[in-house]
Design an enzyme around this catalytic site. Structure first.
Site, PDB file in Angstrom:
ATOM      1  N   HIS A  65      41.355  30.236  59.362  1.00  0.00           N
ATOM      2  CA  HIS A  65      41.001  28.957  58.975  1.00  0.00           C
ATOM      3  C   HIS A  65      39.469  28.547  58.780  1.00  0.00           C
ATOM      4  O   HIS A  65      39.023  27.607  58.826  1.00  0.00           O
ATOM      5  CB  HIS A  65      41.639  27.734  60.002  1.00  0.00           C
ATOM      6  CG  HIS A  65      43.041  28.078  60.268  1.00  0.00           C
ATOM      7  ND1 HIS A  65      44.139  27.425  59.638  1.00  0.00           N
ATOM      8  CD2 HIS A  65      43.390  28.775  61.415  1.00  0.00           C
ATOM      9  CE1 HIS A  65      45.186  27.813  60.329  1.00  0.00           C
ATOM     10  NE2 HIS A  65      44.659  28.678  61.380  1.00  0.00           N
TER      11      HIS A  65
ATOM     12  N   SER B 239      15.801  30.941  41.410  1.00  0.00           N
ATOM     13  CA  SER B 239      15.757  29.496  40.773  1.00  0.00           C
ATOM     14  C   SER B 239      14.479  29.344  40.000  1.00  0.00           C
ATOM     15  O   SER B 239      13.515  29.578  40.299  1.00  0.00           O
ATOM     16  CB  SER B 239      15.926  28.442  41.635  1.00  0.00           C
ATOM     17  OG  SER B 239      15.863  27.118  41.217  1.00  0.00           O
TER      18      SER B 239
ATOM     19  N   LYS C  68      14.430  29.939  46.474  1.00  0.00           N
ATOM     20  CA  LYS C  68      15.905  30.583  46.235  1.00  0.00           C
ATOM     21  C   LYS C  68      15.994  31.681  45.933  1.00  0.00           C
ATOM     22  O   LYS C  68      15.154  32.469  45.261  1.00  0.00           O
ATOM     23  CB  LYS C  68      16.574  29.448  45.096  1.00  0.00           C
ATOM     24  CG  LYS C  68      16.533  27.968  45.418  1.00  0.00           C
ATOM     25  CD  LYS C  68      17.884  27.750  46.283  1.00  0.00           C
ATOM     26  CE  LYS C  68      19.025  27.676  45.388  1.00  0.00           C
ATOM     27  NZ  LYS C  68      20.274  27.326  46.148  1.00  0.00           N
TER      28      LYS C  68
ATOM     29  N   SER D  18      43.274  43.230  12.626  1.00  0.00           N
ATOM     30  CA  SER D  18      43.078  43.688  14.203  1.00  0.00           C
ATOM     31  C   SER D  18      41.667  44.490  13.967  1.00  0.00           C
ATOM     32  O   SER D  18      41.322  44.761  15.147  1.00  0.00           O
ATOM     33  CB  SER D  18      44.158  44.052  14.792  1.00  0.00           C
ATOM     34  OG  SER D  18      44.882  45.278  14.008  1.00  0.00           O
TER      35      SER D  18
HETATM   36  N1  ARG Z   1      47.476  46.474  13.892  1.00  0.00           N
HETATM   37  C1  ARG Z   1      48.867  46.758  14.563  1.00  0.00           C
HETATM   38  C2  ARG Z   1      48.965  46.359  16.146  1.00  0.00           C
HETATM   39  O1  ARG Z   1      48.011  46.189  16.775  1.00  0.00           O
HETATM   40  C3  ARG Z   1      49.425  48.323  14.245  1.00  0.00           C
HETATM   41  C4  ARG Z   1      50.850  48.274  14.019  1.00  0.00           C
HETATM   42  C5  ARG Z   1      51.178  47.681  12.759  1.00  0.00           C
HETATM   43  N2  ARG Z   1      52.729  47.791  12.679  1.00  0.00           N
HETATM   44  C6  ARG Z   1      53.505  47.104  11.759  1.00  0.00           C
HETATM   45  N3  ARG Z   1      54.390  47.679  11.403  1.00  0.00           N
HETATM   46  N4  ARG Z   1      52.845  46.061  11.040  1.00  0.00           N
HETATM   47  O2  ARG Z   1      50.198  46.157  16.645  1.00  0.00           O
END
Ligand code: ARG
Length: 458
Positions: free
Chosen positions: A157, A278, A284, A24
């Protein structure tokens, strides 16, 4: 090689696809400042409760500030192998301060860590939304004050209904954005409980002080149940639903601005600063900002629906599904703030065309209700009969291709013999709006009272 943070029981490292679906860091690096603030509060608390030494806590606190400055300077090398912002920060801390870094995660889990970071991030966005809404409301109050007694058609309306005042129409949006503001404040107050110290799900056997970390991070109190604390994303869902309702208001207003700025309506002129041209049609001037605000609601509703779907059916406590919360909220927040700012700028800059508004206010038999009310008040007709008589007069005017005030008294008499010259007084639009003095009505005095009430409240 296995993961340096949790790889003890693993013989092999992850497949590249596993790493790709799991990581992430590509998006949660937006929570770096929150993550470091949370870790600093946690380390200070661990020292205060005697769980780690003061010198370790000091090294951790200092080291984290170094990490933060690297991230802010853009020199930090984020690693996908380290999954997320939490492990990226901790791994770098280890490189900088060595052994004490390993003590930071005592009595804590990424589950309470991520819930805390994300809450801090969302809380800041509630504050930004509050600021944006107040600015927009002030811009609307400015428009309302300038044209508290300007007449315009009111619609149902999208057909001409009764004359209203420009100020009254602006103040209708002040009420809507005012409710959004109260929803923002309400949700912010409810979400302000700290998950930190819930650990993985069960709490911890270390003698931590959750009051202390909650206070240090500006929360009102620690979250009361550790299972709930790590599995709760209500705060994100409330953020998205408040954003959705507000985006719906923004979209309705944007639609009116698109209509009003057309050559057919000419109710308002948008400023050059909030219009586009435009590439082929030289004449426009397009209301692109209004159109984009009208559309933003789509992705904000989408984010709300997406997170509702992610959370439904998840057993307690944390599940990795919940990592899907952030991109939805980030995108919705970015677009909500942008839409609020663009709407505020447009409203502040736009010019209402008082003459066009007045001309439109008088057309389309807009004072027919005033005529029917006169028949009730002066001639004592039952309202249903007055309605019918007025309808006949409208049909007569339509056949003569004129408006109600242009009918002759003799025309009126052909429909009802007792009508007198006095009736023409109520057929004017200014009279019409001035007569709507009921509480919350469109009369300029009522509108000015509404404006004064809001200025007081802000
Ligand atoms: N990157 C994870 C999230 O956004 C963090 C928490 C991860 N926890 C775990 N037990 N894998 O939720």
């Amino acid at each position: 090689t296995s993961n340096q943070m949790w790889g003890g029981r693993f013989a092999a490292g992850p497949d590249a696809i596993m790493e790709a679906i799991n990581a992430s860091i590509g998006f949660d690096q937006r929570m770096a400042a929150q993550d470091i603030a949370g870790s600093r509060a946690h380390a200070a608390m661990l020292a205060a409760t005697g769980v780690i030494s003061d010198s370790d806590a000091e090294a951790i606190g200092k080291g984290l500030l170094t990490v933060l400055s690297e991230i802010e300077a853009g020199t930090f090398a984020f690693s996908t192998a380290l999954e997320d912002i939490h492990m990226n920060v901790e791994a770098r801390l280890k490189e900088i301060i060595g052994e004490p870094a390993g003590r930071l995660h005592t009595g804590r889990s990424r589950n309470d860590q991520v819930a805390t970071d994300f809450k801090l991030w969302v809380r800041d966005q509630f504050d930004a939304a509050e600021t944006g809404l107040i600015a927009l409301i002030k811009a609307l109050l400015g428009q309302a004050e300038a044209g508290a007694d300007w007449v315009m058609p009111g619609f149902t309306h999208l057909q001409t209904a009764q004359p209203v005042t420009w100020g009254h129409h602006m103040m209708a949006y002040v009420e809507m954005f005012g409710r959004d503001l109260s929803r923002v404040r309400d949700a912010r107050a409810r979400m302000n409980e700290c998950p930190l110290g819930a650990a993985a799900l069960a709490g911890t056997s270390f003698p931590i002080d959750r009051q202390m970390t909650a206070r240090a991070l500006g929360f009102d109190r620690p979250a009361a149940n550790s299972l709930d604390a790590v599995s709760d994303r209500d705060f994100a869902l409330e953020f998205l639903s408040v954003a959705s309702i507000c985006a719906m208001h923004l979209s309705r207003f944007a639609e009116e601005l698109v209509i009003w700025s057309s050559a057919q309506f000419r109710f308002v002129a948008l400023s050059d600063r909030f219009s586009t041209g435009s590439s082929i049609m030289p004449q426009k001037k397009n209301p692109d900002a209004a159109e984009l605000i009208r559309a933003k609601v789509g992705r904000i509703y989408g984010a709300n629906t997406a997170l509702m779907m992610v959370m439904k059916g998840l057993p307690l406590a944390y599940s990795k599904d919940m990592q899907e919360d952030k991109e939805q909220v980030f995108d919705a927040a970015d677009n909500w703030m942008l839409a609020l700012a663009a709407m505020e700028g447009m409203v502040r800059d736009m010019t209402a065309n008082r003459d066009s508004l007045a001309a439109a206010a008088g057309s389309g038999f807009s004072t027919a209700t005033d005529l029917a009310d006169w028949l009730v008040r002066v001639l004592g007709l039952p309202f249903r009969e007055a309605h019918h008589v007025t309808g006949s007069l409208v049909a007569l005017a339509e056949s003569k291709n004129c408006d109600l005030p242009e009918l002759a008294l003799s025309d009126m008499h052909s429909v009802h013999k007792e009508i007198t010259q006095d009736v023409f007084e109520v057929l004017g639009v200014d009279n019409s709006v001035r007569s709507r003095t009921s509480y919350g009505g469109t009369a300029p005095d009522q509108v000015r009272a509404q404006i004064a009430r809001w200025k007081d409240a802000l």
